[in-house]
Design a protein around this motif. Structure first.
Motif, PDB file in Angstrom:
ATOM      1  N   PHE A  38      -3.825  -8.368   8.781  1.00  0.00           N
ATOM      2  CA  PHE A  38      -3.504  -7.313   8.359  1.00  0.00           C
ATOM      3  C   PHE A  38      -2.844  -6.251   9.444  1.00  0.00           C
ATOM      4  N   PRO A  39      -1.713  -5.770   9.482  1.00  0.00           N
ATOM      5  CA  PRO A  39      -1.438  -4.795  10.604  1.00  0.00           C
ATOM      6  C   PRO A  39      -1.805  -3.406  10.201  1.00  0.00           C
ATOM      7  N   PRO A  40      -1.547  -2.409  10.932  1.00  0.00           N
ATOM      8  CA  PRO A  40      -2.199  -1.016  10.731  1.00  0.00           C
ATOM      9  C   PRO A  40      -1.295  -0.618   9.706  1.00  0.00           C
ATOM     10  N   SER A  41      -1.753   0.076   8.684  1.00  0.00           N
ATOM     11  CA  SER A  41      -0.995   0.598   7.605  1.00  0.00           C
ATOM     12  C   SER A  41      -0.667   1.897   7.673  1.00  0.00           C
ATOM     13  N   PRO A  42       0.678   2.559   7.565  1.00  0.00           N
ATOM     14  CA  PRO A  42       1.104   3.596   7.868  1.00  0.00           C
ATOM     15  C   PRO A  42       0.590   4.701   6.373  1.00  0.00           C
ATOM     16  N   SER A  43       0.154   4.255   5.290  1.00  0.00           N
ATOM     17  CA  SER A  43      -0.268   4.935   4.140  1.00  0.00           C
ATOM     18  C   SER A  43      -1.139   3.774   3.171  1.00  0.00           C
ATOM     19  N   PRO A  44      -1.911   4.365   2.486  1.00  0.00           N
ATOM     20  CA  PRO A  44      -2.738   3.623   1.345  1.00  0.00           C
ATOM     21  C   PRO A  44      -1.806   2.928   0.692  1.00  0.00           C
ATOM     22  N   SER A  45      -0.678   3.488   0.196  1.00  0.00           N
ATOM     23  CA  SER A  45       0.154   2.614  -0.782  1.00  0.00           C
ATOM     24  C   SER A  45       1.183   1.769  -0.125  1.00  0.00           C
ATOM     25  N   HIS A  46       1.042   1.795   1.022  1.00  0.00           N
ATOM     26  CA  HIS A  46       1.985   0.766   1.641  1.00  0.00           C
ATOM     27  C   HIS A  46       1.936  -0.658   1.349  1.00  0.00           C
ATOM     28  N   LYS A  47       3.116  -1.498   1.140  1.00  0.00           N
ATOM     29  CA  LYS A  47       2.886  -2.908   1.033  1.00  0.00           C
ATOM     30  C   LYS A  47       4.010  -3.574   2.070  1.00  0.00           C
ATOM     31  N   PHE A  48       3.167  -4.681   2.509  1.00  0.00           N
ATOM     32  CA  PHE A  48       3.597  -5.330   3.749  1.00  0.00           C
ATOM     33  C   PHE A  48       4.096  -6.744   2.942  1.00  0.00           C
ATOM     34  N   PRO A  49       5.404  -7.192   3.966  1.00  0.00           N
ATOM     35  CA  PRO A  49       6.163  -8.396   3.457  1.00  0.00           C
ATOM     36  C   PRO A  49       5.120  -9.330   4.323  1.00  0.00           C
ATOM     37  N   VAL A  50       5.130 -10.712   3.759  1.00  0.00           N
ATOM     38  CA  VAL A  50       4.090 -11.902   4.294  1.00  0.00           C
ATOM     39  C   VAL A  50       4.825 -12.879   5.166  1.00  0.00           C
TER      40      VAL A  50
END
Length: 210
Positions: A38-50
């Motif tokens: 998991f990379p660092p997230s810019p916000s709690p609601s952010h979704k990451f591509p995989v």
């Protein structure tokens, strides 16, 4: 048995976390492990591509995570790395661990058709079960935006999986892939055992898995 993944280890890296999970796989009939970076997230609601990584012969889910350093780029680019294991483990099928290039650690990312190896269904695990598991349990992952890559046996797996599922993956890459397994000893050994003696059956299975 618990199909929901449980976290079994976590380590910080490049501002994010390598997390290892264990779950029971109905597809393979055994417990499986996989890693997520998991990379660092810019916000709690952010979704990451995989980005799925498929490892090569004799590997586990740990090799790429421990050795590649790919987390540095994934952290910068905001991409989640998924590293599944390479085969079922713990089934105690006769002969499963007799050689490094077949059985345990050598699932070849296909669905075996021979009764003895019926649990070796890594194609279904990677393409169907694992994405569904991730989607249901990790809301921060945008599994509809997925790509796939791999090395050696995993390069073969990535190429064949991508070409059979163009609607599921945005891109594919392969490092030193086993690109012609029908005509090399590793592939011939695996396909004879997993798929039977007919090369015609191998070709059908490689081009259209079910």
């Amino acid at each position: 048995m618990e199909t929901k993944p449980s976290e079994i280890s976590s380590s910080k890296m490049f501002g994010g976390y390598n997390k290892r999970y264990k779950h029971f796989s109905p597809t393979l009939g055994c417990s499986m492990t996989f890693y997520i970076y998991f990379p660092p997230s810019p916000s709690p609601s952010h979704k990451f591509p995989v980005l799925y990584w498929l490892s090569g012969l004799s590997c586990t889910d740990e090799n790429f995570i421990a050795k590649s350093g790919a987390q540095r780029v994934a952290s910068t680019e905001g991409i989640v790395l998924i590293a599944p294991d390479t085969s079922p483990r713990g089934l105690n099928v006769e002969g499963e661990a007799d050689s490094w290039d077949f059985g345990v650690g050598a699932g070849f990312y296909l669905n075996a058709t021979q009764e003895k190896w019926k649990n070796w269904r890594m194609y279904d695990y990677v393409v169907k079960e694992l994405p569904k598991l991730l989607s249901e349990n990790f809301p921060q992952l945008e599994t509809s935006k997925a790509s796939i890559f791999g090395h050696s046996m995993g390069g073969h797996g990535a190429l064949t999986i991508y070409l059979k599922n163009l609607d599921k993956y945005k891109s594919v890459s392969a490092f030193s892939p086993v690109a012609n397994p029908i005509n090399c000893p590793w592939g011939q050994k695996a396909f004879t055992n997993y798929l039977g003696p007919s090369k015609a059956d191998w070709e059908v299975k490689i081009s259209s898995d079910t």
